[in-house]
Design an enzyme around this catalytic site. Structure first.
Site, PDB file in Angstrom:
ATOM      1  N   GLU A 181       0.852  -1.330   0.108  1.00  0.00           N
ATOM      2  CA  GLU A 181      -0.004   0.035  -0.087  1.00  0.00           C
ATOM      3  C   GLU A 181       0.800   1.251   0.064  1.00  0.00           C
ATOM      4  O   GLU A 181       1.405   1.583   0.897  1.00  0.00           O
ATOM      5  CB  GLU A 181      -0.948   0.039   1.251  1.00  0.00           C
ATOM      6  CG  GLU A 181      -0.064  -0.202   2.383  1.00  0.00           C
ATOM      7  CD  GLU A 181      -1.092  -0.482   3.508  1.00  0.00           C
ATOM      8  OE1 GLU A 181      -2.270  -1.097   3.547  1.00  0.00           O
ATOM      9  OE2 GLU A 181      -0.620  -0.045   4.636  1.00  0.00           O
ATOM     10  N   CYS A 182       1.188   1.414  -1.134  1.00  0.00           N
ATOM     11  CA  CYS A 182       2.222   2.680  -1.352  1.00  0.00           C
ATOM     12  C   CYS A 182       1.644   4.026  -1.557  1.00  0.00           C
ATOM     13  O   CYS A 182       0.501   4.046  -2.179  1.00  0.00           O
ATOM     14  CB  CYS A 182       2.936   2.345  -2.463  1.00  0.00           C
ATOM     15  SG  CYS A 182       4.123   1.135  -2.105  1.00  0.00           S
ATOM     16  N   GLY A 183       2.108   5.169  -1.159  1.00  0.00           N
ATOM     17  CA  GLY A 183       1.677   6.356  -1.324  1.00  0.00           C
ATOM     18  C   GLY A 183       2.554   7.198  -2.036  1.00  0.00           C
ATOM     19  O   GLY A 183       2.609   7.429  -3.246  1.00  0.00           O
ATOM     20  N   ARG A 184       3.884   7.659  -1.535  1.00  0.00           N
ATOM     21  CA  ARG A 184       4.678   8.382  -1.792  1.00  0.00           C
ATOM     22  C   ARG A 184       5.278   8.196  -3.260  1.00  0.00           C
ATOM     23  O   ARG A 184       5.140   9.028  -4.217  1.00  0.00           O
ATOM     24  CB  ARG A 184       5.897   9.027  -1.082  1.00  0.00           C
ATOM     25  CG  ARG A 184       6.564   9.937  -1.143  1.00  0.00           C
ATOM     26  CD  ARG A 184       8.003  10.055  -0.323  1.00  0.00           C
ATOM     27  NE  ARG A 184       7.558   9.839   1.181  1.00  0.00           N
ATOM     28  CZ  ARG A 184       6.934  10.905   2.122  1.00  0.00           C
ATOM     29  NH1 ARG A 184       7.027  12.119   1.406  1.00  0.00           N
ATOM     30  NH2 ARG A 184       6.711  10.534   3.129  1.00  0.00           N
ATOM     31  N   CYS A 236       2.534  35.214   8.078  1.00  0.00           N
ATOM     32  CA  CYS A 236       3.328  35.877   8.929  1.00  0.00           C
ATOM     33  C   CYS A 236       3.832  35.041   9.949  1.00  0.00           C
ATOM     34  O   CYS A 236       3.502  34.832  11.186  1.00  0.00           O
ATOM     35  CB  CYS A 236       2.441  36.770   9.701  1.00  0.00           C
ATOM     36  SG  CYS A 236       1.416  37.709   8.501  1.00  0.00           S
ATOM     37  N   TYR A 276       1.909  14.206  -0.314  1.00  0.00           N
ATOM     38  CA  TYR A 276       2.094  14.849   1.102  1.00  0.00           C
ATOM     39  C   TYR A 276       2.471  16.403   0.716  1.00  0.00           C
ATOM     40  O   TYR A 276       3.352  16.877   1.551  1.00  0.00           O
ATOM     41  CB  TYR A 276       3.201  14.176   1.919  1.00  0.00           C
ATOM     42  CG  TYR A 276       2.870  12.597   2.007  1.00  0.00           C
ATOM     43  CD1 TYR A 276       2.106  12.197   3.125  1.00  0.00           C
ATOM     44  CD2 TYR A 276       3.479  11.733   1.596  1.00  0.00           C
ATOM     45  CE1 TYR A 276       1.597  10.773   3.157  1.00  0.00           C
ATOM     46  CE2 TYR A 276       3.281  10.380   1.745  1.00  0.00           C
ATOM     47  CZ  TYR A 276       2.250   9.966   2.521  1.00  0.00           C
ATOM     48  OH  TYR A 276       1.941   8.682   2.652  1.00  0.00           O
TER      49      TYR A 276
HETATM   50  C1  LIG Z   1       1.214   6.472   5.295  1.00  0.00           C
HETATM   51  C2  LIG Z   1       1.061   4.958   5.253  1.00  0.00           C
HETATM   52  C3  LIG Z   1       1.291   4.119   4.059  1.00  0.00           C
HETATM   53  C4  LIG Z   1       1.736   4.769   2.612  1.00  0.00           C
HETATM   54  O1  LIG Z   1       3.089   5.204   3.133  1.00  0.00           O
HETATM   55  P1  LIG Z   1       4.079   6.001   1.900  1.00  0.00           P
HETATM   56  O2  LIG Z   1       5.576   6.170   2.687  1.00  0.00           O
HETATM   57  O3  LIG Z   1       3.511   7.204   1.377  1.00  0.00           O
HETATM   58  O4  LIG Z   1       4.383   4.747   0.828  1.00  0.00           O
HETATM   59  C5  LIG Z   1       0.916   2.781   3.868  1.00  0.00           C
HETATM   60  N1  LIG Z   1       0.605   2.453   4.988  1.00  0.00           N
HETATM   61  C6  LIG Z   1       0.228   2.898   6.042  1.00  0.00           C
HETATM   62  C7  LIG Z   1      -0.480   2.026   7.259  1.00  0.00           C
HETATM   63  C8  LIG Z   1       0.541   4.224   6.170  1.00  0.00           C
HETATM   64  O5  LIG Z   1       0.315   4.777   7.429  1.00  0.00           O
END
Ligand SMILES: *Cc1c(COP(=O)(O)O)cnc(C)c1O
Length: 398
Positions: A266-269, A344, A373
């Site tokens: 489960e990737c985000g970044r 400010c 992010y």
């Molecule tokens: C934030 C988060 C992710 C994604 O993390 P990345 O570093 O953006 O890949 C996956 N799983 C959990 C539980 C998270 O908190």
């Protein structure tokens, strides 16, 4: 390997020309190609979910929905955001450390496929709410590893953090689990580090987690159907062209991933960082106490990432020739420049003392790698400045 790095002409073609420039530009085509390449380099039995906390823009969710396994969410609001953007059928899995009755009810009502349980209390609560609803909720137990994990920017596990169930408490959780008739144990969840740039090290960590999951399942006589190995695949803000070695990671993990186990990530970044930029016009330039400042139309209220990470965010300066005023144009040449926002507070800095060849009032600063992010972690209404434009460019433009 793509990185959105638009030219002045491309930006000028799409931004509002009436006001000073302040915009997030997204290249959805390049994002799609990038995600397809990552998904394509994973083994067939692995599933890649997108962790929407990195960027929950509905246009991005809609674009990604057909290409990822589903979405990982961490709040009721994120469940609704996914449902609104992508409809009732898209797969959702849910994690996060603090859960309420209402969250669990919404999980059940919205067909969330699995909950990642982070404490023994949460296990009991989820069981009680699911029993009340007369249903069975599939779960994973999220593990916070006992040992330290080197090499990442943010550590979620292997340390005293609020995430997951302490490794030493997992046997207790598994015993408790057996009496939770309204929950179905499916496996374990690990999201131990964020922004890991060491693909081989990350594969070794994941292999160790898989071994641990298998040994617990064997020891407790449980079927192990799913192991979710979290996200955390890194990017390098000091080197925008650097890429996490997804192929190398996959190769190194392959010997540990065999069998009928459903492996999830489960990737985000790594998915959304590269294909958006945050572009701000320089509104003023001055020197104070010997330090040169450029004041931007924008700042950390739109893009808090550099201040959150205390880094100088990568940028390019795009010169604009037009100068409408009769007085001399303020500029800074061949010196160190600090890029400050319009808030400010002295904390509103996106890059400090960075050498630049030339920056003038009216030029644009284009912050690269602004898609993950960025806007999503920022305090948008602090000081009530106008929000940035959100612009979606396609291949023809970018
Ligand atoms: C934030 C988060 C992710 C994604 O993390 P990345 O570093 O953006 O890949 C996956 N799983 C959990 C539980 C998270 O908190």
């Amino acid at each position: 390997m793509t990185l959105l790095r638009p030219t002045m002409t491309q930006i000028a073609a799409v931004v509002d020309s009436e006001r000073p420039v302040c915009a997030f530009l997204h290249d959805l085509d390049a994002l799609r190609r990038h995600v397809l390449r990552i998904v394509g380099s994973l083994p067939a039995e692995a599933e890649l979910f997108y962790a929407i906390k990195a960027n929950n823009d509905p246009r991005i969710l809609r674009m990604l929905a057909p290409h990822v396994a589903g979405f990982e969410v961490a709040s009721s609001g994120e469940i609704l955001r996914v449902r609104e953007a992508t409809g009732p059928d898209v797969r959702i899995i849910m994690g996060g450390p603090a859960r309420t009755n209402d969250d669990i009810e919404l999980i059940l009502a919205q067909g969330v496929e699995r909950l990642h349980v982070e404490s023994l209390h949460m296990l009991r609560l989820a069981n009680a709410v699911a029993a009340q609803a007369g249903t069975v909720l599939p779960i994973l137990l999220r593990v916070n590893l006992a040992g330290p994990v080197p090499g990442a920017t943010l550590t979620m596990g292997g340390a005293a953090t609020q995430f997951g169930i302490a490794q030493s408490d997992i046997p207790d959780a598994l015993r408790l689990m057996k009496n939770c008739r309204a929950l179905r144990f499916e496996g374990f969840h690990f999201h131990t580090v964020s922004n890991n740039r060491d693909a081989a090290g990350h594969a070794a960590l994941c292999a160790m987690e898989l071994d641990l999951a298998r040994s617990w399942a064997t020891e407790h006589g449980l079927d192990l159907a799913v192991v979710n190995l979290g996200g955390g695949w890194g990017v390098d803000y000091d080197d925008p062209d650097w890429r996490f070695d997804v192929e190398g990671f996959t190769r190194a993990l392959a010997p540990h991933a065999a069998g009928d186990l459903n492996l999830q990530f489960e990737c985000g970044r790594i998915l959304t960082a590269y294909h958006a930029v945050y572009v701000c016009e320089i509104l003023d330039i001055k020197a104070v106490h010997g330090r040169a400042f450029a004041l931007l139309r924008g700042g950390t209220h739109h893009f808090r990432l550099p201040s959150s990470w205390a880094h100088n965010h990568p940028f390019v300066i795009l010169p604009r020739d037009a100068w409408p005023h009769p007085w001399p144009r303020p500029e800074c040449t061949d010196s160190n420049l600090t890029l400050a926002g319009e808030l400010c507070t002295p904390k509103d800095v996106l890059a400090r003392d960075v050498p630049v060849a030339r920056a003038r009032v009216g030029d644009l600063v284009c912050f690269l790698m602004a898609g993950a992010y960025g806007w999503d972690i920022s305090h948008h209404d602090f000081l009530c400045h106008a929000h940035p434009e959100s612009i979606y460019v396609d291949e023809a433009v970018a």
